[in-house]
Design a protein around this motif. Structure first.
Motif, PDB file in Angstrom:
ATOM      1  N   GLU A  77       2.978  79.319 -32.519  1.00  0.00           N
ATOM      2  CA  GLU A  77       2.842  77.758 -32.333  1.00  0.00           C
ATOM      3  C   GLU A  77       1.486  77.254 -32.363  1.00  0.00           C
ATOM      4  OE1 GLU A  77       5.194  76.204 -28.923  1.00  0.00           O
ATOM      5  OE2 GLU A  77       6.009  78.207 -28.407  1.00  0.00           O
ATOM      6  N   ILE A  78       1.267  76.495 -32.981  1.00  0.00           N
ATOM      7  CA  ILE A  78      -0.167  75.906 -33.342  1.00  0.00           C
ATOM      8  C   ILE A  78      -0.238  74.232 -33.478  1.00  0.00           C
ATOM      9  CG2 ILE A  78      -2.066  75.618 -34.790  1.00  0.00           C
ATOM     10  CD1 ILE A  78      -0.758  78.523 -35.960  1.00  0.00           C
ATOM     11  N   LEU A  79      -1.158  73.682 -32.690  1.00  0.00           N
ATOM     12  CA  LEU A  79      -1.150  72.279 -32.538  1.00  0.00           C
ATOM     13  C   LEU A  79      -2.693  71.953 -33.053  1.00  0.00           C
ATOM     14  CD1 LEU A  79      -0.230  69.480 -31.796  1.00  0.00           C
ATOM     15  CD2 LEU A  79      -1.478  69.683 -29.583  1.00  0.00           C
ATOM     16  N   ARG A  89      10.444  89.331 -44.598  1.00  0.00           N
ATOM     17  CA  ARG A  89       9.220  89.669 -44.125  1.00  0.00           C
ATOM     18  C   ARG A  89       7.997  88.351 -43.804  1.00  0.00           C
ATOM     19  NH1 ARG A  89       8.943  90.976 -49.436  1.00  0.00           N
ATOM     20  NH2 ARG A  89       7.080  90.336 -50.632  1.00  0.00           N
ATOM     21  N   TRP A  90       8.801  87.164 -44.249  1.00  0.00           N
ATOM     22  CA  TRP A  90       7.526  86.185 -44.047  1.00  0.00           C
ATOM     23  C   TRP A  90       7.273  85.827 -42.713  1.00  0.00           C
ATOM     24  CZ3 TRP A  90       6.037  87.477 -48.293  1.00  0.00           C
ATOM     25  CH2 TRP A  90       6.869  87.466 -49.588  1.00  0.00           C
ATOM     26  N   PRO A  91       5.908  85.539 -42.407  1.00  0.00           N
ATOM     27  CA  PRO A  91       5.637  85.074 -40.866  1.00  0.00           C
ATOM     28  C   PRO A  91       6.429  83.639 -40.635  1.00  0.00           C
ATOM     29  CG  PRO A  91       3.668  84.426 -42.503  1.00  0.00           C
ATOM     30  CD  PRO A  91       4.804  85.470 -43.250  1.00  0.00           C
ATOM     31  N   LYS A  92       6.833  83.869 -39.446  1.00  0.00           N
ATOM     32  CA  LYS A  92       7.651  82.878 -38.586  1.00  0.00           C
ATOM     33  C   LYS A  92       6.539  81.920 -37.808  1.00  0.00           C
ATOM     34  CE  LYS A  92      11.344  84.071 -40.688  1.00  0.00           C
ATOM     35  NZ  LYS A  92      10.713  85.312 -41.552  1.00  0.00           N
ATOM     36  N   GLN A  93       6.362  80.626 -37.921  1.00  0.00           N
ATOM     37  CA  GLN A  93       5.610  79.784 -36.985  1.00  0.00           C
ATOM     38  C   GLN A  93       6.076  78.453 -37.062  1.00  0.00           C
ATOM     39  OE1 GLN A  93       1.806  80.675 -39.659  1.00  0.00           O
ATOM     40  NE2 GLN A  93       0.955  80.805 -37.640  1.00  0.00           N
ATOM     41  N   ILE A  94       5.675  77.681 -35.959  1.00  0.00           N
ATOM     42  CA  ILE A  94       5.807  76.288 -35.887  1.00  0.00           C
ATOM     43  C   ILE A  94       4.486  75.678 -35.786  1.00  0.00           C
ATOM     44  CG2 ILE A  94       6.493  74.693 -34.371  1.00  0.00           C
ATOM     45  CD1 ILE A  94       8.917  76.037 -33.589  1.00  0.00           C
TER      46      ILE A  94
END
Length: 247
Positions: free
Chosen positions: A21-23, A143-148
């Motif tokens: 998780e990135i802000l 295989r793709w990276p999972k992010q919010i």
């Protein structure tokens, strides 16, 4: 395909970030939404067949900002946007869906859907329950990276929970690990955006002339303030100290 995209150092840090998780943000004018759109474009091209969801609180906000802006530089040769479906499709099978959550029940628009990346623009406009529910849509047998990945300014209905989740407990720029996944806050100010400073030098002066609380939030990116707090003059560097044993 060659892309001629200009990014600042802080925007590049957002593009390169690998936390769960990135802000990104804080002050106004740091190029948050533009960075979100560039990151979505690069992810779609790098990960064929990937699915992304880009959210604003209301659809009018979405349409007059992210939708109009992304059409200015997304490559038409490999990308086509459908205004009816609010969805963009790439030649390699990747898609970007533009959505909104005006009311709590709107999260169920996405029930049963799955996305490799979910992007909240102006996260402090959302409630915590909206944010947490949409975590369940982050999935995919690939295989793709999972992010919010989110952007925000201080203030708004979600100020307190966003501050508690991303700002408190870890210095900016340092990944905070946890049992539910890692989190990262990347600050940005208008001074970090040389492209805006060059094209609109008066913007900095307009931010400086805002009322005190708005100036601290939008110019300085301060999170230790919000409407309704008891001590409006609170400054972390002045009114806090290191913990010590009480004699």
């Amino acid at each position: 395909m060659e892309l001629n995209l200009q990014v600042t150092q802080t925007q590049k840090a957002f593009l390169d970030a690998r936390a769960d998780e990135i802000l990104f943000g804080g002050a106004a004018g740091g190029g948050k939404s533009y960075a979100q759109l560039i990151d979505a474009l690069l992810y779609a091209l790098r990960c064929p067949g990937s699915k992304q969801l880009v959210l604003r609180r209301t659809y009018p906000d979405l349409e007059r900002s992210l939708i109009l802006e992304h059409l200015k530089f997304y490559p038409q040769g490999v990308y086509r946007y459908s205004g009816t479906a609010h969805r963009g499709a790439f030649a390699n099978g990747s898609t970007i869906e533009f959505g909104y959550c005006d009311h709590e029940r709107d999260v169920y628009r996405y029930q049963g859907a799955e996305y490799d990346t979910i992007r909240f623009d102006e996260l402090t406009h959302f409630t915590e329950s909206m944010y947490l529910y949409l975590h369940s849509r982050l999935r995919g047998a690939n295989r793709w990276p999972k992010q919010i990945k989110s952007t925000a300014n201080p203030g708004g209905v979600g100020h307190a929970w966003v501050k508690a989740r991303f700002i408190d407990g870890a210095p900016p720029g340092r990944v905070r690990p946890g049992p539910a996944g890692s989190r990262l806050f990347l600050p940005s100010r208008v001074q970090d955006n040389p492209f805006l400073m060059e094209k609109d030098p008066g913007y900095l002066r307009r931010l400086e002339n805002l009322p005190e609380n708005e100036r601290r939030a939008l110019l300085l990116g301060e999170w230790d303030l919000f409407e309704g707090q008891y001590f409006h003059e609170f400054r972390r560097g002045v009114h806090t100290c290191r913990p010590f044993r009480v004699p």
